[in-house]
Design a protein around this motif. Structure first.
Motif, mmCIF file in Angstrom:
data_model
loop_
_atom_site.group_PDB
_atom_site.id
_atom_site.type_symbol
_atom_site.label_atom_id
_atom_site.label_comp_id
_atom_site.label_asym_id
_atom_site.label_seq_id
_atom_site.Cartn_x
_atom_site.Cartn_y
_atom_site.Cartn_z
ATOM 1 N N VAL A 1 0.838 -1.205 0.000
ATOM 2 C CA VAL A 1 0.000 0.000 0.000
ATOM 3 C C VAL A 1 0.870 1.250 0.000
ATOM 4 C CG1 VAL A 1 -1.624 1.364 1.389
ATOM 5 C CG2 VAL A 1 -2.026 -1.076 1.032
ATOM 6 N N LEU A 2 1.877 1.274 0.866
ATOM 7 C CA LEU A 2 2.772 2.421 0.940
ATOM 8 C C LEU A 2 3.532 2.621 -0.374
ATOM 9 C CD1 LEU A 2 4.025 4.647 2.689
ATOM 10 C CD2 LEU A 2 5.742 3.002 3.413
ATOM 11 N N PHE A 3 4.014 1.527 -0.944
ATOM 12 C CA PHE A 3 4.735 1.636 -2.208
ATOM 13 C C PHE A 3 3.836 2.175 -3.321
ATOM 14 C CE2 PHE A 3 6.202 -0.018 -6.270
ATOM 15 C CZ PHE A 3 7.506 0.454 -6.272
ATOM 16 N N VAL A 4 2.605 1.664 -3.404
ATOM 17 C CA VAL A 4 1.678 2.118 -4.443
ATOM 18 C C VAL A 4 1.335 3.587 -4.247
ATOM 19 C CG1 VAL A 4 -0.679 1.865 -5.316
ATOM 20 C CG2 VAL A 4 0.728 -0.159 -4.945
ATOM 21 N N VAL A 5 1.095 3.992 -2.981
ATOM 22 C CA VAL A 5 0.765 5.398 -2.720
ATOM 23 C C VAL A 5 1.936 6.294 -3.118
ATOM 24 C CG1 VAL A 5 0.358 7.078 -0.874
ATOM 25 C CG2 VAL A 5 -0.947 4.952 -0.935
ATOM 26 N N LEU A 6 3.151 5.916 -2.716
ATOM 27 C CA LEU A 6 4.322 6.721 -3.077
ATOM 28 C C LEU A 6 4.533 6.732 -4.589
ATOM 29 C CD1 LEU A 6 6.864 5.785 -0.272
ATOM 30 C CD2 LEU A 6 5.652 7.939 -0.579
ATOM 31 N N TYR A 7 4.341 5.589 -5.214
ATOM 32 C CA TYR A 7 4.496 5.514 -6.670
ATOM 33 C C TYR A 7 3.494 6.441 -7.372
ATOM 34 C CZ TYR A 7 4.597 3.644 -11.390
ATOM 35 O OH TYR A 7 4.684 3.529 -12.740
ATOM 36 N N LEU A 8 2.234 6.394 -6.918
ATOM 37 C CA LEU A 8 1.209 7.242 -7.520
ATOM 38 C C LEU A 8 1.503 8.722 -7.281
ATOM 39 C CD1 LEU A 8 -2.052 5.235 -6.786
ATOM 40 C CD2 LEU A 8 -0.895 5.522 -8.968
ATOM 41 N N LEU A 9 1.938 9.066 -6.071
ATOM 42 C CA LEU A 9 2.273 10.458 -5.779
ATOM 43 C C LEU A 9 3.414 10.942 -6.678
ATOM 44 C CD1 LEU A 9 2.064 10.738 -1.890
ATOM 45 C CD2 LEU A 9 0.657 11.925 -3.562
ATOM 46 N N MET A 10 4.425 10.102 -6.821
ATOM 47 C CA MET A 10 5.559 10.493 -7.657
ATOM 48 C C MET A 10 5.157 10.606 -9.129
ATOM 49 S SD MET A 10 8.234 11.102 -5.903
ATOM 50 C CE MET A 10 9.528 11.025 -7.101
ATOM 51 N N SER A 11 4.428 9.604 -9.628
ATOM 52 C CA SER A 11 4.110 9.583 -11.055
ATOM 53 C C SER A 11 3.017 10.567 -11.448
ATOM 54 C CB SER A 11 3.710 8.173 -11.491
ATOM 55 O OG SER A 11 2.509 7.793 -10.858
ATOM 56 N N ARG A 12 2.090 10.878 -10.525
ATOM 57 C CA ARG A 12 0.955 11.741 -10.874
ATOM 58 C C ARG A 12 1.143 13.195 -10.438
ATOM 59 N NH1 ARG A 12 -3.044 8.500 -13.532
ATOM 60 N NH2 ARG A 12 -2.236 6.421 -13.204
ATOM 61 N N VAL A 13 1.916 13.413 -9.385
ATOM 62 C CA VAL A 13 2.009 14.770 -8.841
ATOM 63 C C VAL A 13 3.417 15.346 -9.023
ATOM 64 C CG1 VAL A 13 1.748 16.176 -6.770
ATOM 65 C CG2 VAL A 13 0.190 14.272 -7.163
ATOM 66 N N ALA A 14 4.408 14.702 -8.414
ATOM 67 C CA ALA A 14 5.745 15.304 -8.350
ATOM 68 C C ALA A 14 6.432 15.332 -9.712
ATOM 69 C CB ALA A 14 6.601 14.552 -7.336
ATOM 70 N N LEU A 15 6.480 14.197 -10.394
ATOM 71 C CA LEU A 15 7.218 14.128 -11.650
ATOM 72 C C LEU A 15 6.626 15.010 -12.749
ATOM 73 C CD1 LEU A 15 8.162 10.354 -11.685
ATOM 74 C CD2 LEU A 15 9.545 12.303 -11.004
ATOM 75 N N PRO A 16 5.283 15.084 -12.906
ATOM 76 C CA PRO A 16 4.756 16.018 -13.911
ATOM 77 C C PRO A 16 5.121 17.472 -13.621
ATOM 78 C CG PRO A 16 3.073 14.415 -13.349
ATOM 79 C CD PRO A 16 4.207 14.210 -12.390
ATOM 80 N N ARG A 17 5.132 17.855 -12.329
ATOM 81 C CA ARG A 17 5.489 19.238 -11.999
ATOM 82 C C ARG A 17 6.946 19.517 -12.349
ATOM 83 N NH1 ARG A 17 2.521 20.105 -6.126
ATOM 84 N NH2 ARG A 17 0.395 19.996 -6.923
#
Length: 198
Positions: free
Chosen positions: A54-70
């Motif tokens: 769960v933690l890995f998926v949440v971090l992965y989603l945060l990185m791929s959807r929020v941080a990396l696009p910015r």
């Protein structure tokens, strides 16, 4: 750019899954079934794996959807700004070179025209009109001198503008890419380069 980062994280997800699945066998081999560290307790492996995923998926989603696009947007905007500044500098330089060529052509035409007029007058006029010819020659020389001064002034102003734009662009590029904002050093470097090309 986001696709490259996603492609980078996908193999690591598989490695994490393999490592999590291998932990129970390793803990059993080390005799950590009872007591010891809670992380090695085989009775809690299911919840540990679940929350780890769960933690890995949440971090992965945060990185791929929020941080990396910015981050990608910021880099793309910076690249567009630098490209625009460089294109503007090239355009100003091309305009300056065209202006210098235009003035040089005008000066050459004026000299050629003055030479033709003087030559024609010398052949057609008699000795009585030689004095008048000298006055016309002096007037033309003054006009040519004035035109040369005006051209030299315009050329100096144009080169000064190119120098200022080059200093601004170089200072902006250095500041954005390297973080150096020493305008005096950039100015001296641009002056040195322009002096070598002169």
């Amino acid at each position: 750019m986001t696709e490259h980062l996603k492609a980078f994280f996908r193999p690591h997800f598989a490695v994490l899954m393999v490592a999590l699945l291998a932990l129970p066998g390793q803990a059993f081999a080390e005799g950590g079934e009872e007591g010891g560290l809670p992380q090695l307790n085989t009775h809690t492996y299911g919840t540990q794996i679940f929350w780890g995923l769960v933690l890995f998926v949440v971090l992965y989603l945060l990185m791929s959807r929020v941080a990396l696009p910015r981050v990608g947007e910021v880099l793309e905007e910076r690249s567009k700004r630098i490209t625009g500044d460089l294109e503007r500098a090239q355009q100003l330089r091309a305009e300056t070179e065209a202006l210098v060529v235009y003035y040089e052509e005008g000066l050459a035409k004026a000299r050629a025209h003055a030479g033709q007029v003087i030559s024609g007058v010398n052949h057609e006029l008699s000795a009585a009109t030689n004095h008048r010819l000298d006055e016309v020659g002096k007037a033309l020389a003054k006009k040519i001198e004035t035109a040369e001064k005006r051209i030299a002034k315009a050329q100096a102003e144009a080169m000064g503008e190119v120098r200022n734009v080059a200093v601004d662009v170089a200072a902006t590029v250095l500041d954005k890419l390297v973080g150096i904002s020493d305008r005096e050093q950039v100015t001296s470097a641009v002056d040195r380069v322009m002096g070598e090309r002169a």
